[in-house]
Design an enzyme around this catalytic site. Structure first.
Site, PDB file in Angstrom:
ATOM      1  N   CYS A   1       3.254  -3.074  -7.530  1.00 30.73           N
ATOM      2  CA  CYS A   1       4.048  -3.255  -6.664  1.00 30.73           C
ATOM      3  C   CYS A   1       4.711  -4.809  -6.695  1.00 30.73           C
ATOM      4  O   CYS A   1       4.682  -5.285  -7.803  1.00 30.73           O
ATOM      5  CB  CYS A   1       2.973  -3.224  -5.586  1.00 30.73           C
ATOM      6  SG  CYS A   1       1.751  -4.939  -5.522  1.00 30.73           S
ATOM      7  N   GLY A   2       5.191  -5.678  -5.931  1.00 30.72           N
ATOM      8  CA  GLY A   2       5.923  -6.622  -6.222  1.00 30.72           C
ATOM      9  C   GLY A   2       4.678  -8.051  -6.878  1.00 30.72           C
ATOM     10  O   GLY A   2       5.255  -8.243  -7.485  1.00 30.72           O
TER      11      GLY A   2
ATOM     12  N   HIS B   1     -13.737  -5.422 -22.522  1.00 36.40           N
ATOM     13  CA  HIS B   1     -14.888  -5.939 -21.388  1.00 36.40           C
ATOM     14  C   HIS B   1     -15.157  -4.998 -20.025  1.00 36.40           C
ATOM     15  O   HIS B   1     -16.406  -4.944 -19.839  1.00 36.40           O
ATOM     16  CB  HIS B   1     -15.362  -7.213 -20.934  1.00 36.40           C
ATOM     17  CG  HIS B   1     -14.976  -7.871 -22.511  1.00 36.40           C
ATOM     18  ND1 HIS B   1     -14.900  -9.381 -22.836  1.00 36.40           N
ATOM     19  CD2 HIS B   1     -15.406  -7.064 -24.241  1.00 36.40           C
ATOM     20  CE1 HIS B   1     -14.715 -10.078 -23.722  1.00 36.40           C
ATOM     21  NE2 HIS B   1     -15.162  -9.097 -24.308  1.00 36.40           N
TER      22      HIS B   1
ATOM     23  N   GLY C   1      -2.252  -6.569  -3.897  1.00 32.61           N
ATOM     24  CA  GLY C   1      -2.265  -5.567  -2.765  1.00 32.61           C
ATOM     25  C   GLY C   1      -2.447  -3.928  -3.621  1.00 32.61           C
ATOM     26  O   GLY C   1      -3.796  -3.184  -2.810  1.00 32.61           O
TER      27      GLY C   1
ATOM     28  N   HIS D   1       8.514   0.156  -3.085  1.00 37.34           N
ATOM     29  CA  HIS D   1       9.800  -0.586  -3.056  1.00 37.34           C
ATOM     30  C   HIS D   1      10.051  -1.109  -4.243  1.00 37.34           C
ATOM     31  O   HIS D   1      11.021  -1.521  -5.095  1.00 37.34           O
ATOM     32  CB  HIS D   1      10.969  -0.208  -2.285  1.00 37.34           C
ATOM     33  CG  HIS D   1       9.575  -1.227  -1.089  1.00 37.34           C
ATOM     34  ND1 HIS D   1       8.213  -1.338  -0.370  1.00 37.34           N
ATOM     35  CD2 HIS D   1       9.363  -2.927  -0.911  1.00 37.34           C
ATOM     36  CE1 HIS D   1       7.639  -2.707  -0.180  1.00 37.34           C
ATOM     37  NE2 HIS D   1       9.167  -3.397  -0.176  1.00 37.34           N
TER      38      HIS D   1
ATOM     39  N   ARG E   1       6.910  -8.628  -9.406  1.00 34.59           N
ATOM     40  CA  ARG E   1       8.394 -10.334  -9.119  1.00 34.59           C
ATOM     41  C   ARG E   1       7.583 -11.507  -9.983  1.00 34.59           C
ATOM     42  O   ARG E   1       8.317 -11.940  -9.271  1.00 34.59           O
ATOM     43  CB  ARG E   1       8.444 -10.296  -7.565  1.00 34.59           C
ATOM     44  CG  ARG E   1       9.231  -9.252  -6.511  1.00 34.59           C
ATOM     45  CD  ARG E   1       8.451  -9.334  -5.197  1.00 34.59           C
ATOM     46  NE  ARG E   1       9.288  -8.081  -4.470  1.00 34.59           N
ATOM     47  CZ  ARG E   1       8.926  -7.755  -2.735  1.00 34.59           C
ATOM     48  NH1 ARG E   1       7.998  -7.991  -2.440  1.00 34.59           N
ATOM     49  NH2 ARG E   1       9.961  -7.179  -2.752  1.00 34.59           N
TER      50      ARG E   1
HETATM   51  C1  RB5 Z   1       5.898  -5.347  -0.541  1.00 40.76           C
HETATM   52  O1  RB5 Z   1       6.987  -7.064  -0.230  1.00 40.76           O
HETATM   53  C2  RB5 Z   1       5.322  -6.711  -0.892  1.00 40.76           C
HETATM   54  O2  RB5 Z   1       4.439  -6.686   0.156  1.00 40.76           O
HETATM   55  C3  RB5 Z   1       4.181  -5.443  -2.162  1.00 40.76           C
HETATM   56  O3  RB5 Z   1       4.429  -5.011  -2.972  1.00 40.76           O
HETATM   57  C4  RB5 Z   1       3.310  -6.192  -2.672  1.00 40.76           C
HETATM   58  O4  RB5 Z   1       3.662  -7.303  -3.705  1.00 40.76           O
HETATM   59  C5  RB5 Z   1       1.629  -6.417  -1.709  1.00 40.76           C
HETATM   60  O5  RB5 Z   1       1.112  -6.701  -2.492  1.00 40.76           O
END
Ligand code: RB5
Length: 144
Positions: free
Chosen positions: A67-68, A100, A72, A11, A111
Site C-alpha cells: 500500500c502507500g 528470526h 495499513g 491503488h 510511497r
Molecule cells: C491510501 O491513501 C493509503 O492510506 C494506503 O495506501 C496505506 O498507506 C494505508 O496504510
C-alpha cells in the site's frame, strides 16, 4: 524457494505490485495476483490484505502486500492468526524477518520505498530461510 508468492495491493501500491509481478516472472517464480487492478480507482486496502492473508494461511506460499505506507496492510494482515507480516524498507529487516520471525508476508510501502530498493528487499526476503531453534520457541509464544 519455489513457493507461490501471493500479491495484493491497493491503488497506491498497484504500480509497484506490477513491477514486482514482472520481476518474479523474470525470475521464474510462481505468483498469484489477487488485485487490485488499477491505480486510478481508489480502493480499501483491508480487503486485499485479508484476501492475501487467507490465501497464505490456506497454502504454503508467501504473501506480498503493498500500500502507500505499508502500514495499513501490515496491521490488517497481522490480525490473522498464523500470519507474520513484516513491513520492511531495507534488506536487513527483510533478512531478519525471515531468519528470526519466519515472516510469511512481506509488506512494502510504495510511497516510502523506491522501486530498486523494493525489489532488493523482496529478493532478500525470498532467498532467506527461517533459522528455527530459539526463534521457533519465541514464535510459539505468539499464540499464548
Ligand atoms: C491510501 O491513501 C493509503 O492510506 C494506503 O495506501 C496505506 O498507506 C494505508 O496504510
Amino acid at each position: 524457494m519455489t513457493a507461490t508468492i501471493v500479491l495484493g495491493a491497493d491503488h497506491a501500491g498497484f504500480a509497484l505490485k506490477q513491477i514486482c509481478l514482472e520481476h518474479l516472472r523474470q525470475l521464474g517464480l510462481p505468483s498469484e495476483d489477487l488485485g487490485t487492478d488499477s491505480a486510478a480507482v481508489s480502493c480499501d486496502y483491508p480487503w486485499f490484505a485479508a484476501k492475501v492473508a487467507e490465501r497464505v494461511l490456506a497454502g504454503d506460499g508467501l504473501g506480498l502486500l503493498i500500500c502507500g505506507s505499508g502500514l495499513g496492510m501490515s496491521m490488517v494482515a497481522n490480525r490473522f492468526s498464523g500470519i507474520r507480516a513484516a513491513l520492511c524498507g531495507n534488506e536487513f529487516s527483510a533478512r531478519v524477518s525471515r531468519q528470526h520471525n519466519n515472516a510469511n508476508v512481506l509488506c512494502l510501502g510504495a510511497r516510502v520505498t523506491g522501486q530498486d530498493l523494493a525489489l532488493s528487499v523482496l529478493d532478500t526476503f525470498l532467498k532467506t530461510d527461517f533459522e528455527g531453534g530459539r526463534h521457533q520457541r519465541r514464535l510459539d509464544l505468539f499464540e499464548k
